[in-house]
Motif scaffolding. Structure first.
Motif, PDB file in Angstrom:
ATOM      1  N   ALA A  21       0.838  -1.035   0.029  1.00  0.00           N
ATOM      2  CA  ALA A  21       0.362  -0.081  -0.082  1.00  0.00           C
ATOM      3  C   ALA A  21       0.840   1.331  -0.040  1.00  0.00           C
ATOM      4  O   ALA A  21       2.145   1.472   0.901  1.00  0.00           O
ATOM      5  CB  ALA A  21      -0.576  -0.032   1.712  1.00  0.00           C
ATOM      6  N   SER A  22       0.540   1.961  -0.718  1.00  0.00           N
ATOM      7  CA  SER A  22       1.401   3.506  -0.923  1.00  0.00           C
ATOM      8  C   SER A  22       0.291   4.457  -0.951  1.00  0.00           C
ATOM      9  O   SER A  22      -0.991   4.275  -1.410  1.00  0.00           O
ATOM     10  CB  SER A  22       2.034   3.309  -1.615  1.00  0.00           C
ATOM     11  OG  SER A  22       3.078   4.244  -2.012  1.00  0.00           O
ATOM     12  N   VAL A  23       0.678   5.882  -1.272  1.00  0.00           N
ATOM     13  CA  VAL A  23       0.226   7.065  -1.579  1.00  0.00           C
ATOM     14  C   VAL A  23       1.223   7.419  -2.876  1.00  0.00           C
ATOM     15  O   VAL A  23       2.006   7.626  -2.830  1.00  0.00           O
ATOM     16  CB  VAL A  23      -0.177   8.277  -0.629  1.00  0.00           C
ATOM     17  CG1 VAL A  23      -1.436   7.076   0.275  1.00  0.00           C
ATOM     18  CG2 VAL A  23       0.947   8.840  -0.244  1.00  0.00           C
ATOM     19  N   HIS A  24       0.374   8.591  -3.754  1.00  0.00           N
ATOM     20  CA  HIS A  24       0.600   9.325  -4.825  1.00  0.00           C
ATOM     21  C   HIS A  24       0.325  10.490  -4.923  1.00  0.00           C
ATOM     22  O   HIS A  24      -0.692  10.882  -5.201  1.00  0.00           O
ATOM     23  CB  HIS A  24       0.498   8.498  -6.234  1.00  0.00           C
ATOM     24  CG  HIS A  24       1.688   8.715  -7.446  1.00  0.00           C
ATOM     25  ND1 HIS A  24       2.529   8.215  -6.694  1.00  0.00           N
ATOM     26  CD2 HIS A  24       0.932   9.035  -8.486  1.00  0.00           C
ATOM     27  CE1 HIS A  24       3.562   9.286  -8.280  1.00  0.00           C
ATOM     28  NE2 HIS A  24       2.613   9.738  -8.764  1.00  0.00           N
ATOM     29  N   ALA A  58       3.509   5.075 -12.857  1.00  0.00           N
ATOM     30  CA  ALA A  58       2.556   3.464 -13.342  1.00  0.00           C
ATOM     31  C   ALA A  58       1.344   2.734 -12.828  1.00  0.00           C
ATOM     32  O   ALA A  58      -0.102   3.097 -13.229  1.00  0.00           O
ATOM     33  CB  ALA A  58       3.361   2.820 -14.652  1.00  0.00           C
ATOM     34  N   ARG A  59       1.438   2.683 -11.880  1.00  0.00           N
ATOM     35  CA  ARG A  59       0.660   2.006  -9.990  1.00  0.00           C
ATOM     36  C   ARG A  59      -0.383   2.950 -10.233  1.00  0.00           C
ATOM     37  O   ARG A  59      -1.705   2.382 -10.220  1.00  0.00           O
ATOM     38  CB  ARG A  59       1.426   1.595  -9.472  1.00  0.00           C
ATOM     39  CG  ARG A  59      -0.023   0.980  -8.599  1.00  0.00           C
ATOM     40  CD  ARG A  59       0.711   0.305  -6.991  1.00  0.00           C
ATOM     41  NE  ARG A  59       0.038   0.054  -5.913  1.00  0.00           N
ATOM     42  CZ  ARG A  59       0.930  -0.022  -5.079  1.00  0.00           C
ATOM     43  NH1 ARG A  59       2.200   0.574  -4.639  1.00  0.00           N
ATOM     44  NH2 ARG A  59      -0.081  -0.506  -4.428  1.00  0.00           N
ATOM     45  N   ALA A  60      -0.099   4.770 -10.559  1.00  0.00           N
ATOM     46  CA  ALA A  60      -0.880   5.538  -9.910  1.00  0.00           C
ATOM     47  C   ALA A  60      -2.352   6.037 -10.672  1.00  0.00           C
ATOM     48  O   ALA A  60      -2.546   5.967 -10.471  1.00  0.00           O
ATOM     49  CB  ALA A  60      -0.332   6.634  -9.272  1.00  0.00           C
ATOM     50  N   ALA A  61      -1.483   5.857 -11.648  1.00  0.00           N
ATOM     51  CA  ALA A  61      -2.322   6.618 -13.121  1.00  0.00           C
ATOM     52  C   ALA A  61      -3.346   4.929 -13.380  1.00  0.00           C
ATOM     53  O   ALA A  61      -4.001   5.439 -13.958  1.00  0.00           O
ATOM     54  CB  ALA A  61      -1.138   6.284 -14.759  1.00  0.00           C
ATOM     55  N   GLY A 246       6.339  13.195   3.055  1.00  0.00           N
ATOM     56  CA  GLY A 246       6.257  13.423   3.822  1.00  0.00           C
ATOM     57  C   GLY A 246       4.965  12.807   4.771  1.00  0.00           C
ATOM     58  O   GLY A 246       4.690  12.228   5.180  1.00  0.00           O
ATOM     59  N   GLY A 247       4.497  14.229   4.596  1.00  0.00           N
ATOM     60  CA  GLY A 247       3.023  15.390   5.588  1.00  0.00           C
ATOM     61  C   GLY A 247       2.354  13.724   4.507  1.00  0.00           C
ATOM     62  O   GLY A 247       1.051  12.723   5.574  1.00  0.00           O
ATOM     63  N   GLU A 248       2.121  13.800   3.183  1.00  0.00           N
ATOM     64  CA  GLU A 248       0.725  12.706   2.595  1.00  0.00           C
ATOM     65  C   GLU A 248       0.629  10.645   3.297  1.00  0.00           C
ATOM     66  O   GLU A 248       0.328  10.150   3.522  1.00  0.00           O
ATOM     67  CB  GLU A 248       1.510  13.026   1.353  1.00  0.00           C
ATOM     68  CG  GLU A 248       0.485  14.296   0.968  1.00  0.00           C
ATOM     69  CD  GLU A 248      -0.506  14.716   1.018  1.00  0.00           C
ATOM     70  OE1 GLU A 248      -1.622  13.391   1.047  1.00  0.00           O
ATOM     71  OE2 GLU A 248      -1.100  15.827   0.595  1.00  0.00           O
ATOM     72  N   HIS A 249       2.755  10.358   3.249  1.00  0.00           N
ATOM     73  CA  HIS A 249       2.633   9.336   3.469  1.00  0.00           C
ATOM     74  C   HIS A 249       2.423   8.853   4.682  1.00  0.00           C
ATOM     75  O   HIS A 249       1.458   7.663   4.963  1.00  0.00           O
ATOM     76  CB  HIS A 249       3.545   8.867   3.327  1.00  0.00           C
ATOM     77  CG  HIS A 249       3.531   8.532   1.822  1.00  0.00           C
ATOM     78  ND1 HIS A 249       4.215   6.793   1.256  1.00  0.00           N
ATOM     79  CD2 HIS A 249       4.579   9.634   0.598  1.00  0.00           C
ATOM     80  CE1 HIS A 249       4.463   7.483  -0.064  1.00  0.00           C
ATOM     81  NE2 HIS A 249       4.473   8.861  -0.220  1.00  0.00           N
ATOM     82  N   PHE A 250       2.912   9.721   6.091  1.00  0.00           N
ATOM     83  CA  PHE A 250       2.842   9.711   7.749  1.00  0.00           C
ATOM     84  C   PHE A 250       1.783  10.198   7.505  1.00  0.00           C
ATOM     85  O   PHE A 250       1.842  10.018   9.234  1.00  0.00           O
ATOM     86  CB  PHE A 250       4.112  10.039   7.767  1.00  0.00           C
ATOM     87  CG  PHE A 250       5.343   8.609   7.307  1.00  0.00           C
ATOM     88  CD1 PHE A 250       5.297   7.426   7.350  1.00  0.00           C
ATOM     89  CD2 PHE A 250       6.447   8.566   6.317  1.00  0.00           C
ATOM     90  CE1 PHE A 250       5.395   6.246   6.714  1.00  0.00           C
ATOM     91  CE2 PHE A 250       6.311   8.274   5.450  1.00  0.00           C
ATOM     92  CZ  PHE A 250       6.633   6.559   6.376  1.00  0.00           C
ATOM     93  N   GLY A 251       1.429  11.017   7.606  1.00  0.00           N
ATOM     94  CA  GLY A 251       0.452  12.270   8.537  1.00  0.00           C
ATOM     95  C   GLY A 251       0.832  12.641   9.639  1.00  0.00           C
ATOM     96  O   GLY A 251       2.115  13.118   9.978  1.00  0.00           O
ATOM     97  N   THR A 252      -0.320  12.153  10.582  1.00  0.00           N
ATOM     98  CA  THR A 252       0.352  12.901  12.407  1.00  0.00           C
ATOM     99  C   THR A 252       1.506  12.162  13.089  1.00  0.00           C
ATOM    100  O   THR A 252       1.514  12.584  13.658  1.00  0.00           O
ATOM    101  CB  THR A 252      -0.658  12.848  13.111  1.00  0.00           C
ATOM    102  OG1 THR A 252      -1.810  12.051  12.697  1.00  0.00           O
ATOM    103  CG2 THR A 252      -1.820  14.373  12.696  1.00  0.00           C
ATOM    104  N   GLN A 253       1.409  11.009  12.341  1.00  0.00           N
ATOM    105  CA  GLN A 253       2.686  10.006  12.815  1.00  0.00           C
ATOM    106  C   GLN A 253       4.324  10.371  12.953  1.00  0.00           C
ATOM    107  O   GLN A 253       4.715  10.282  13.753  1.00  0.00           O
ATOM    108  CB  GLN A 253       2.661   8.289  11.984  1.00  0.00           C
ATOM    109  CG  GLN A 253       1.652   8.007  12.319  1.00  0.00           C
ATOM    110  CD  GLN A 253       1.510   6.448  11.428  1.00  0.00           C
ATOM    111  OE1 GLN A 253       2.071   6.598   9.629  1.00  0.00           O
ATOM    112  NE2 GLN A 253       1.197   5.096  12.021  1.00  0.00           N
ATOM    113  N   CYS A 254       4.207  11.457  12.363  1.00  0.00           N
ATOM    114  CA  CYS A 254       5.676  12.078  11.922  1.00  0.00           C
ATOM    115  C   CYS A 254       5.150  13.989  12.015  1.00  0.00           C
ATOM    116  O   CYS A 254       4.413  13.809  10.912  1.00  0.00           O
ATOM    117  CB  CYS A 254       6.418  11.518  10.860  1.00  0.00           C
ATOM    118  SG  CYS A 254       8.050  11.608  11.223  1.00  0.00           S
TER     119      CYS A 254
END
Length: 324
Positions: A21-24, A58-61, A246-254
């Motif tokens: 799982a990831s974000v883009h 490519a995966r996000a597309a 980094g904020g998009e990936h980890f939000g309030t965790q970091c």
């Protein structure tokens, strides 16, 4: 109609096959490049340093376009045929020897039908999913699973094919791809007709990545749309870019303070590595460090900062200057 690609919008990428799982986040250039490749029905060659997000593009597309995602990683011995189909001649020879020893007086032509040892490759799947399924189900002895599909997806919705790290292969591979992608079809021995797009099925979006380890043929480059993914060169812009991602990936965790601390150190180590001609840390290393801090120390800002000072050199320092 080709749908718009959302720019600066968080796109959630659920697990897909071996992909976690990831974000883009699409920037405007990436969105426009995908639109151009789709409209022209040409492959999109994505250039840039390792870890810049070329493969994930490519995966996000595929995700935002509602298409199935198929991927293949190229290696030094890869050939164009490997992307089309695979034939297990060793398995056929082995079975022929067994049958001859056990039933030497029988006709084994049906058992040794070459089509039983023929497996669809990535291009077969994205060109004609139905034909590839039929081959796998009705003939192929190796009952491998098809590429991971989408719930409710049908071939009429189209596919995205990622051909990763094409610069690892010899020049024959990209040159051979030109004919296949240009014609939208390729022949397969033992089949009566070439494998090609079914009526009503859109041409696949083919995304090809390169880490620039080998120069690609000029003829191949001319037939591709080309996108270069580069990190900002100005230190303040690079820090802002990394902190945002980094904020998009980890939000309030970091916290932003931790993300900024890591980004500032990365910029320093990156500049040193580039000056010495060494591999430079980039976005991938930045996210690796944040992931390590979150997994090892939870969301405590103080603990994350303390741990970062201990482990930063293992991910960010590619010169060995801080290894002592």
């Amino acid at each position: 109609m080709i749908p718009d690609i959302p720019v600066d919008t968080r796109v959630e990428l659920p697990p897909c096959g071996t992909w976690p799982a990831s974000v883009h986040l699409f920037d405007e250039a990436s969105a426009d490049a995908i639109l151009a490749a789709l409209a022209a029905e040409r492959p999109l060659l994505v250039r840039g340093e390792p870890g810049a997000g070329k493969s994930q593009l490519a995966r996000a597309a595929a995700r935002v376009l509602g298409r199935v995602f198929v991927s293949s990683v190229v290696h030094a011995r890869s050939e164009a045929q490997d992307l089309q189909w695979e034939y297990d001649a060793v398995a056929r020879l082995g079975e022929a020897q067994v049958l001859a020893a056990v039933h030497s007086d029988l006709d084994h032509r049906e058992r040794l039908d070459p089509r039983r040892y023929l497996s669809p490759g990535p291009l077969w799947w994205v060109f004609n999913w139905t034909s590839a399924q039929d081959q796998l189900r009705d003939y192929c002895l190796c009952k491998a699973s098809p590429p991971a599909g989408l719930a409710g997806w049908t071939p009429e919705q189209g596919a995205v094919l990622l051909i990763d790290e094409i610069d690892k292969a010899e020049a024959d591979l990209p040159n051979s791809l030109l004919e296949t992608l240009g014609n939208g079809a390729f022949p397969v021995p033992w089949l009566e007709a070439p494998v090609g797009l079914s009526p009503g099925v859109p041409a696949p979006l083919v995304v090809i990545t390169t880490n620039e380890e080998r120069e690609l043929p000029a003829a191949f480059l001319r037939r591709c749309m080309v996108l270069r993914l580069d990190l900002p060169t100005k230190p303040s812009d690079l820090i802002d870019c990394l902190v945002k991602r980094g904020g998009e990936h980890f939000g309030t965790q970091c916290t932003k303070a931790v993300r900024t601390l890591v980004a500032e150190q990365l910029v320093e180590d990156r500049a040193r590595a580039l000056d010495l001609g060494r591999p430079a840390p980039g976005q991938a290393e930045y996210l690796d460090i944040l992931r390590a801090l979150v997994n090892a120390r939870g969301s405590s800002e103080a603990k994350q900062k303390a741990l970062f000072l201990r482990i930063a050199r293992f991910a960010l320092d590619k010169t060995g200057a801080r290894s002592g």
